[in-house]
Design a protein around this motif. Structure first.
Motif, mmCIF file in Angstrom:
data_model
loop_
_atom_site.group_PDB
_atom_site.id
_atom_site.type_symbol
_atom_site.label_atom_id
_atom_site.label_comp_id
_atom_site.label_asym_id
_atom_site.label_seq_id
_atom_site.Cartn_x
_atom_site.Cartn_y
_atom_site.Cartn_z
ATOM 1 N N VAL A 248 31.627 -31.687 35.987
ATOM 2 C CA VAL A 248 30.517 -31.402 35.083
ATOM 3 C C VAL A 248 30.065 -32.724 34.471
ATOM 4 C CG1 VAL A 248 31.950 -31.037 33.031
ATOM 5 C CG2 VAL A 248 29.761 -29.848 33.231
ATOM 6 N N HIS A 249 28.781 -32.808 34.178
ATOM 7 C CA HIS A 249 28.269 -33.975 33.470
ATOM 8 C C HIS A 249 28.474 -33.793 31.973
ATOM 9 C CE1 HIS A 249 26.299 -35.958 36.887
ATOM 10 N NE2 HIS A 249 26.004 -34.736 37.304
ATOM 11 N N ARG A 250 28.684 -34.883 31.283
ATOM 12 C CA ARG A 250 28.928 -34.831 29.833
ATOM 13 C C ARG A 250 27.806 -34.094 29.104
ATOM 14 N NH1 ARG A 250 32.498 -37.842 27.116
ATOM 15 N NH2 ARG A 250 32.750 -39.205 28.908
ATOM 16 N N THR A 251 26.576 -34.343 29.524
ATOM 17 C CA THR A 251 25.422 -33.711 28.877
ATOM 18 C C THR A 251 25.461 -32.204 29.020
ATOM 19 O OG1 THR A 251 24.139 -35.664 29.474
ATOM 20 C CG2 THR A 251 22.900 -33.760 28.747
ATOM 21 N N TRP A 252 26.010 -31.712 30.137
ATOM 22 C CA TRP A 252 26.042 -30.274 30.400
ATOM 23 C C TRP A 252 26.991 -29.557 29.443
ATOM 24 C CZ3 TRP A 252 22.160 -28.698 33.045
ATOM 25 C CH2 TRP A 252 22.125 -27.417 33.586
ATOM 26 N N GLU A 253 27.922 -30.289 28.848
ATOM 27 C CA GLU A 253 28.869 -29.718 27.887
ATOM 28 C C GLU A 253 28.547 -30.141 26.454
ATOM 29 O OE1 GLU A 253 33.054 -28.680 29.856
ATOM 30 O OE2 GLU A 253 32.802 -30.805 29.458
ATOM 31 N N LEU A 254 27.274 -30.387 26.194
ATOM 32 C CA LEU A 254 26.812 -30.749 24.853
ATOM 33 C C LEU A 254 27.513 -32.003 24.337
ATOM 34 C CD1 LEU A 254 26.570 -27.221 23.177
ATOM 35 C CD2 LEU A 254 24.899 -28.414 24.579
ATOM 36 N N ASN A 255 27.800 -32.931 25.252
ATOM 37 C CA ASN A 255 28.418 -34.212 24.905
ATOM 38 C C ASN A 255 29.720 -34.034 24.131
ATOM 39 O OD1 ASN A 255 26.354 -36.005 26.016
ATOM 40 N ND2 ASN A 255 25.048 -35.134 24.443
ATOM 41 N N ARG A 256 30.544 -33.162 24.645
ATOM 42 C CA ARG A 256 31.840 -32.893 24.034
ATOM 43 C C ARG A 256 32.689 -34.169 23.985
ATOM 44 N NH1 ARG A 256 35.454 -28.229 24.128
ATOM 45 N NH2 ARG A 256 37.596 -28.939 23.892
ATOM 46 N N VAL A 265 33.348 -35.731 36.608
ATOM 47 C CA VAL A 265 32.937 -36.109 37.964
ATOM 48 C C VAL A 265 31.863 -35.146 38.460
ATOM 49 C CG1 VAL A 265 35.076 -37.287 38.583
ATOM 50 C CG2 VAL A 265 34.903 -34.822 38.921
ATOM 51 N N GLY A 266 30.940 -34.773 37.576
ATOM 52 C CA GLY A 266 29.888 -33.827 37.938
ATOM 53 C C GLY A 266 29.074 -34.303 39.130
ATOM 54 N N GLY A 267 28.896 -33.414 40.114
ATOM 55 C CA GLY A 267 28.146 -33.759 41.320
ATOM 56 C C GLY A 267 28.979 -34.446 42.376
ATOM 57 N N ILE A 268 30.310 -34.314 42.297
ATOM 58 C CA ILE A 268 31.191 -35.012 43.232
ATOM 59 C C ILE A 268 30.958 -34.585 44.680
ATOM 60 C CG2 ILE A 268 33.060 -33.331 42.956
ATOM 61 C CD1 ILE A 268 35.050 -35.608 43.255
ATOM 62 N N ARG A 439 22.154 -39.724 37.099
ATOM 63 C CA ARG A 439 22.513 -40.660 38.178
ATOM 64 C C ARG A 439 22.763 -42.075 37.675
ATOM 65 N NH1 ARG A 439 18.310 -39.497 43.174
ATOM 66 N NH2 ARG A 439 19.346 -37.666 44.063
ATOM 67 N N ASP A 440 22.188 -42.419 36.539
ATOM 68 C CA ASP A 440 22.235 -43.794 36.050
ATOM 69 C C ASP A 440 23.581 -44.063 35.384
ATOM 70 O OD1 ASP A 440 21.559 -46.334 35.395
ATOM 71 O OD2 ASP A 440 19.959 -45.819 33.988
ATOM 72 N N VAL A 441 24.607 -44.234 36.208
ATOM 73 C CA VAL A 441 25.971 -44.457 35.733
ATOM 74 C C VAL A 441 26.562 -45.678 36.431
ATOM 75 C CG1 VAL A 441 26.409 -42.049 35.129
ATOM 76 C CG2 VAL A 441 26.844 -42.816 37.462
ATOM 77 N N GLN A 442 27.629 -46.203 35.852
ATOM 78 C CA GLN A 442 28.265 -47.396 36.420
ATOM 79 C C GLN A 442 28.970 -47.090 37.743
ATOM 80 O OE1 GLN A 442 30.699 -48.467 33.014
ATOM 81 N NE2 GLN A 442 29.356 -50.184 32.550
ATOM 82 N N MET A 443 29.520 -45.892 37.853
ATOM 83 C CA MET A 443 30.291 -45.520 39.039
ATOM 84 C C MET A 443 29.957 -44.091 39.419
ATOM 85 S SD MET A 443 34.465 -45.664 39.529
ATOM 86 C CE MET A 443 34.554 -47.390 39.040
ATOM 87 N N GLN A 444 29.690 -43.850 40.689
ATOM 88 C CA GLN A 444 29.353 -42.519 41.155
ATOM 89 C C GLN A 444 30.571 -41.595 41.095
ATOM 90 O OE1 GLN A 444 26.174 -41.474 41.711
ATOM 91 N NE2 GLN A 444 25.775 -43.540 40.907
ATOM 92 N N PRO A 445 30.339 -40.267 41.019
ATOM 93 C CA PRO A 445 31.437 -39.321 40.753
ATOM 94 C C PRO A 445 32.624 -39.435 41.717
ATOM 95 C CG PRO A 445 29.335 -38.206 40.560
ATOM 96 C CD PRO A 445 29.033 -39.578 41.064
ATOM 97 N N LEU A 446 32.363 -39.501 43.013
ATOM 98 C CA LEU A 446 33.467 -39.570 43.973
ATOM 99 C C LEU A 446 34.250 -40.863 43.818
ATOM 100 C CD1 LEU A 446 35.075 -38.433 46.309
ATOM 101 C CD2 LEU A 446 33.339 -39.332 47.886
#
Length: 525
Positions: A248-256, A265-268, A439-446
């Motif tokens: 899950v992406h952090r944003t999808w969990e209300l930035n818990r 690792v949302g979108g792995i 998508r704009d992250v330092q490292m992709q989920p996998l």
């Protein structure tokens, strides 16, 4: 052979020998939509030279032919079809509780058969079988029994976000409304929840937490028969979880807020590139006004859906100027229409990326949602079970789609939902912007999942990353003993002040009475 070649091969052997590890992975959930989340990590670990053994009811290579260092133990014979009854009387709160009870019941009935598979029994019983790391599906606590057998660090990975007990194990108790897990159906709309809705959500939180607790207590007894009478409780074994990966992406969990030991690792499972079959490509390319794609996922068969609702959907879809592509489990529709094409299977992720796809009607499954976001296709969500309610509420929160309730929508509402998302370009702009932000992250989920897995292997664990509140009892987490002591102190202080004031008033009264009496006597004389 030359000396230099011997030295070269020796060092190659040493590198492989010292850096590769033996990993056991156990993923018991039957649904293929869950299994596709785990496969990329397993395959990448195998590609990096690790020896990986996977126990699963959905092997990626059922006929063999996989990498030599990837062993899949097929336990699908212990699983049957999962049937969901979408009763018109069921609301989203009841359906969440019902689906969790059903999932726990299915696991409780079928996991013993999985454990008794000859190959699995051989792994458990053979004392010479060793592993360096255990990776398990997060929601199913009985899998922690394998950590007792092999005494190795554990990584949990979740395919659908995380449930209540999983976060408790890693970072203590969160707020059931502000920082909810994936079963808080309306929490993405937290700012607008009514008092009654908050009560419902908190009741769900307590009810489902109790379900998991009772399930673990029951399984403790059963598992000791397989893994030995000296096996600690599942609650105790959960202290050996070094890392938790959540799809899950952090944003999808209300930035818990989560500790470093929780990795998102949302979108792995998403592919970097993919193409559709030629015949499907021709169909999509030939569409004049665009294509509406509809699918209710791998767990929900169209034959289970209510005829009344299907009639409404077919009537509306057949009147649209769009072509409609529908993942349909039967050979034909109840009513034949000119613009609706059906198929029992479709390459959804690649299909959604075609520019002619204008809209996606979905049940709100997390993997379907991630694929739609990656493709930039706006959504009409009709949630039916479990985390789908929360996912679809997130469509509304981020304005990337709209929400319909299966039991309630009318023909007019269904048509309005389609036209509003299709014609209002803001939905497409929002989902494309949202995709770019994720998508704009330092490292992709996998890559992130692999890096952290090898981090645990490198250091023989990651206990130094665990939060102090991990696996803490709720009374201790909320410092109830300290609060009780403070309350007692305040009570005693207030009581002491009360007694002091009472004594003081009595003294003042006595003095006043004596003075009055004295004055009266003085006047008499």
């Amino acid at each position: 052979m030359k000396l230099t070649e011997i030295i070269f091969f020796y060092y190659c052997y040493r590198i492989i020998y010292t850096e590769s590890a033996k990993i056991l992975a156990v993923f018991p959930t039957q649904s293929i939509s869950h299994q596709v989340v785990f496969r990329p990590l397993m395959h990448e670990l195998a590609a990096r030279g690790h020896e990986v053994v996977v126990i699963t009811p959905a092997p990626a290579y059922p006929a063999g032919g996989g990498p030599a260092n990837l062993t899949e133990i097929d336990v699908r014979q212990y699983y049957g079809d999962i049937v969901f009854n979408l009763s018109t009387s069921v609301n989203e709160y009841d359906n969440i509780r019902t689906s969790i009870r059903r999932s726990i019941s299915i696991g409780e009935k079928r996991f013993p058969g999985q454990l008794n598979t000859p190959t699995v029994q051989k792994i458990i019983r053979n004392k010479n079988t060793k592993f360096d790391l255990l990776i398990v599906e997060a929601w199913f606590a009985p899998l922690l029994a394998f950590s007792h057998r092999f005494n190795v660090p554990v990584i949990r990975i979740s395919s659908v976000g995380s449930f209540f007990p999983e976060y408790h194990v890693m970072d203590g108790f969160g707020h059931p409304l502000l920082y909810p897990p994936n079963l808080c159906s309306r929490c993405p709309n937290i700012e607008n929840l009514t008092f009654i809705e908050k009560i419902y959500e908190i009741y769900n939180y307590i009810y489902i937490s109790d379900l998991f607790y009772c399930f673990e207590e029951t399984e403790n007894v059963k598992l000791k028969a397989v893994f030995g009478s000296d096996m600690p409780s599942l609650s105790e074994l959960s202290k050996n979880v070094h890392l938790h990966m959540s799809n899950v992406h952090r944003t999808w969990e209300l930035n818990r807020p989560v500790p470093t030991s929780v990795i998102q690792v949302g979108g792995i499972h998403l592919k970097s590139e993919c193409t559709v079959p030629e015949d499907l490509k021709k169909y999509l390319d030939s569409s004049v006004n665009g294509v509406l794609y509809i699918s209710f996922g791998t767990n929900m068969k169209t034959s289970w859906l209510q005829a009344e609702k299907l009639d409404i959907m077919i009537k509306v879809l057949s009147s649209l100027p769009l072509d409609v592509l529908w993942k349909w489990d039967e050979d034909e529709l109840p009513v034949q229409t000119g613009n609706i094409k059906i198929s029992k299977w479709l390459p959804q992720e690649c299909l959604l990326r075609h520019p002619k796809v204008k809209l996606f009607i979905t049940q709100g499954g997390l993997q379907s949602t991630e694929e739609a976001i990656a493709a930039g296709v706006p959504l009409v969500g009709i949630p039916m079970i479990a985390d789908q309610f929360s996912n679809v509420q997130n469509y509304v929160r981020h304005r990337i789609g709209v929400k319909l309730m299966w039991n309630d929508f009318t023909e007019e509402e269904f048509r309005d939902a389609i036209y509003s998302v299709w014609k209002d370009e803001s939905y497409r702009h929002n989902i494309i912007r949202f995709r770019d932000q994720l998508r704009d992250v330092q490292m992709q989920p996998l890559a992130r999942a692999v890096w952290w897995t090898e981090y645990v292997l490198k250091y023989g664990g990651a206990m130094h990353l665990r939060a102090p509140a991990a696996n803490m009892h709720w009374a201790q987490y909320h410092e109830l003993d300290l609060l009780a002591l403070l309350a007692a102190f305040v009570f005693l202080a207030c009581f002491a002040v009360y007694i002091a004031i009472k004594i003081l008033l009595r003294l003042i009264w006595r003095i006043c009475v004596k003075k009055v009496n004295f004055n009266e006597q003085k006047l008499k004389y």
